[in-house]
Structures are given as C-alpha cells and as structure tokens.
Design an enzyme around this catalytic site. Structure first.
Site, PDB file in Angstrom:
ATOM      1  N   SER A  26      31.421 -18.161  19.874  1.00  0.00           N
ATOM      2  CA  SER A  26      31.542 -17.105  20.706  1.00  0.00           C
ATOM      3  C   SER A  26      30.475 -16.844  21.599  1.00  0.00           C
ATOM      4  CB  SER A  26      31.799 -15.630  19.935  1.00  0.00           C
ATOM      5  OG  SER A  26      31.454 -14.646  20.515  1.00  0.00           O
ATOM      6  N   HIS A  58      55.910 -16.056   0.832  1.00  0.00           N
ATOM      7  CA  HIS A  58      55.571 -14.606   1.356  1.00  0.00           C
ATOM      8  C   HIS A  58      54.078 -14.470   1.777  1.00  0.00           C
ATOM      9  CE1 HIS A  58      59.627 -13.517   0.017  1.00  0.00           C
ATOM     10  NE2 HIS A  58      59.231 -14.132  -0.939  1.00  0.00           N
TER      11      HIS A  58
END
Ligand code: ARG
Length: 458
Positions: free
Chosen positions: A277, A156
């Site tokens: 970026s 999980h």
C-alpha cells in the site's frame, strides 16, 4: 484510404465513416492466419487449373515476403488499410503486380474472415488448454504434498467438518479438468473449414474445398455455405467455456483472498504475487487474486455481447459480425493471462499447515464425529445431536475444544463416553475414517490422486 471495392462508388468515403467501418486496428491480430488461408487458397486454385504454377509461385513468394517483413518490423500494418485482408492483398499487388490481383479469385472476405477467425480461435482454444494443463499439474503437486494437511472444510463459510488441503485442491482439479473437456468438445465441433463458402452461395469456380480444409488442418469443409459465412456458434461456445474457467478461477481467488486475510492466515502469498500500500506500510495485498476475480465480469461481458449481437442477424453475413472480434480477443487474452498468473501464484504460495490444523480443531469440526460416537454406543442420532450441541455450548463458554474436556466432564453429559472418545474425535481419525470414493480420508485421497495422474498422462 486503401479499399478493395472503390469501383462502384462515385464519392470518397467520409473519414468518420471510414474509421467506423474499419477493422484493421484489431483484425491484424490474425494476420498470420490470413496469410495461411491465402496460401492454402492459392495452392488449391493452381491445383484446380484456375491459376498457373507461375502465378501460384509468385503469390506464395509475395506472401512469404510480406509475412517476413511484418515479423521483422520492416513492414507496419497501418490504419491506411480498411482491414487485414486489404492490407495483405494491396501489399501483394505492390510487390508482384498483376498475379497478386488473382489471389482473391473464388473467395469473398466473408468466407475469408470466417476462416481467419476460426483459425485464430482454434489456436486460442489449444493455448488455453495448455495453460489449464499447467494449472492442473500445479494443483496436483499441492494435492500430493498435502494429503495429511488438515484444515476445516466449510459450508456457509462456517467451519463444518475437517478435510485436508489435498481434498480441497482436488475439488478445483475436477473443475479445471471439466473446463478442458469443454475445450476439447468445442475443438471437435469447430474444426471445419468455411473457406470456399464464397460471399454466401459458394462459387462457380471448381474449388476443391476438401483440399483447402486438409491443408489448414481441418477435419473437412463446412456443409452449408450460408452457415459457413455466418456461424459464430463456436465463438459463443468458447466465450461460454472461458466464462466458466473465469468463474472457477474467481471462486478460487476468493478463497485465496480469505485464506490470506489477517484473520485466517492459512496461506501466505509470495512477495512476487502481492503488492503493498502507498500509505499503510504493513500491507501485503492479494491484488492478483482480486484482479482475477474482477476480470471475470469482463469475460462474461464478452459472452453477453456476442450473444446479443448475433440474435437478430438475418442470414447470411452482415457487418454486425465484425463485432465478434474485439471483446472476444480481449476475453481470450484476459482468460489466458489469468490462468497463467493464478498458476504462478498457486505454485509459490505457502500454506501455514499448523494454522489450518488449529483452525479445524477449534471450530468444532469434529462435532459430527462426536455424535456418531454416541450413535455407535447405542444413543439415537437425534439425542446424540442434542447432547453434542450442549457440549459445544459448554466449550464455547469456556473457549475450549471438545477434546480439551476431561472424561469426567464428558460423562457429565452422557455416560456412554469412554477414553476412546479422544481417539474417535481426533482430527486425523475424523479425516481418515472418511473413505468413501471422493472423500478426504488418506486412502481415498490416494485413489483420487492416482486418477488425476491417469487423466493428465493421457
Ligand atoms: N472486417 C470484416 C469483418 O470482420 C471482414 C468481412 C467484410 N465483409 C464484407 N462483406 N464487408 O467481418
């Protein structure tokens, strides 16, 4: 417009219709396979007395010349031809004259294209297999270097129990190993030659289909000529196998993306495999992993597309089948590219071993082992589970790990705790006590690695 079938027609094909119908833009991808198929066919025609030796030699020399000129860039495959088969035949006739007109004796484009696509796909199956082998070798190297690199195992996406990086990588080894086994199965099933099926019903010429099959490296000819021209199962199987490869790569990519995040910092992707970026100077993005994850949908799309194309086609050949090419080619190039790039990224990735180990220690991944300690000292498991749950809560409130607690504090929760608890719940003990086959414990892992070697050395 160069077409092979003008005789029966009285009007020229409309330009839009011509472009809509043409496949030269993409089927030139199997130009070499087309020439190889023609060579085998012509040799067989001569052996069977259907062509003379002079005719055979002229055609073979013509095919050699065309292939050499295309390879050297002297001869361009242009839109002037409807498909690659027409391109080769028209050029052959230009070069050697009348003998060239005999090339297509006892053959249809239906069995020709079935052969070309199968030959091309067979090569792709082998190429992808080789790339997967490289990936497995890289994974195995990371496994060998990290049998003692402790990290949290997750369920999980919550820290669960400590494992090692070798163990985590070993899971991917198994997945890509199965992917290769699937490719081998596909190869075994697909390696039969459709050439000689004719348009659909074979031919009246005394063709030797065993000869052409052997000449082209097939196990033998296909057994039914209608199936020979209309079977695309092997391609669907390959697309399905590639979809599974991509699914595995996508899961792996997702983990790399998570591990590379500022919060995790388990790994550092090499500069060569990351991008920046345009606005944020601090960024180093895992674009390759993201693209691999993203391209997975494209390969699934190709599988769905071909399954849908094939579902309503009556026997035997129908032009719908021309649609088996573009997306399948794209899926093959995409999958191969992704496997190769992912391998490079993995091979150059740095693992921050200390960060991984700290993460395992601070995530209560030893809680199960702490409960097992109490069980071994006579506490029923359900009670032990409850006691450790309270200890975990206590630790969370103080921002500490279980092994940061003093023995006094631990004994406040259960008088069964003794000094050996620290040894019992150390990350090393938690991992190395797990010795069942396939578990992360050091000795079990060495066994697993040995099996991986045996598999790769085969
Ligand atoms: N370009 C065609 C294909 O890819 C070749 C076979 C054409 N056969 C035909 N009967 N029109 O399927």
């Amino acid at each position: 417009m160069a077409q092979l079938w003008g005789g029966r027609f009285t009007k020229e094909t409309d330009k839009l219709v011509y472009a809509f119908n043409a496949s030269i833009g993409f089927d030139q991808k199997f130009f070499h396979e087309d020439v190889a198929g023609s060579r085998a066919h012509v040799k067989m025609l001569c052996k069977q007395g259907i062509l003379t030796e002079d005719e055979r030699d002229a055609i073979l020399a013509g095919l050699d010349g065309i292939e050499a000129d295309v390879d050297s860039g002297k001869l361009a495959i242009t839109e002037e031809y409807e498909d690659v088969h027409s391109f080769v035949e028209a050029n052959l006739i230009d070069r050697i004259g009348d003998a060239g007109k005999k090339l297509h004796t006892g053959r249809s484009r239906n069995d020709q294209v079935a052969l070309d696509m199968r030959l091309y796909t067979r090569g792709q199956v082998q190429e992808l297999d080789g790339l997967l082998k490289n990936l497995l070798e890289t994974i195995l190297r990371v496994m060998e270097e990290n049998t003692d690199t402790i990290m949290p195992g997750f369920t999980h996406l919550q820290k669960a129990q400590p494992i090692t990086l070798a163990h985590h990588m070993g899971a991917y080894f198994e997945m890509f190993k199965r992917d290769r086994l699937r490719l081998h199965d596909i190869y075994e099933r697909m390696n039969y030659c459709p050439l000689g099926s004719g348009a659909l019903a074979g031919t009246t010429y005394p063709l030797d289909r065993d000869y052409t099959a052997a000449e082209l490296g097939f196990y033998g000819p296909t057994d039914n000529s209608m199936d020979g021209v209309s079977d695309r199962d092997y391609l669907i199987e390959f697309l399905s196998a590639m979809s599974t490869v991509m699914m595995h790569l996508s899961r792996f990519s997702e983990e790399v993306i998570i591990w590379n995040s500022n919060e995790y910092r388990f790994v550092e992707i090499d500069d060569a495999y990351s991008t920046g970026s345009s606005i944020m100077p601090q960024k180093k993005n895992p674009d390759i992993a993201e693209l691999v994850r993203g391209k997975t949908g494209r390969v699934y799309g190709a599988l769905m597309s071909l399954l849908t194309t094939m579902k309503g086609i009556p026997l035997a050949y129908n032009k719908d089948m021309q649609e088996d090419k573009e997306l399948a080619f794209d899926a093959m190039d995409t999958t191969k590219g992704c496997v190769a790039l992912f391998t490079g990224m993995l091979a150059t990735m740095k693992f921050n071993k200390q960060v991984m180990a700290d993460s395992a220690r601070h995530g209560f991944t030893n809680a199960t082992d702490a409960a097992d300690y109490l069980v071994n000292h006579g506490v029923p498991f359900r009670d032990a589970h409850g006691i450790i749950g309270q200890i975990v809560l206590h630790c969370i409130e103080r921002g500490i790990a279980i092994d940061d607690m003093s023995l006094d504090e631990l004994q406040g929760f259960s008088d069964k705790f003794d000094v050996d608890i620290y040894e019992a719940i150390s990350m090393e003990t938690c991992v190395n006590k797990r010795l069942t086959t396939g578990a992360p414990g050091h000795d079990a892992m060495l066994e697993e690695i040995k099996k991986c070697h045996t598999y790769l050395d085969k």
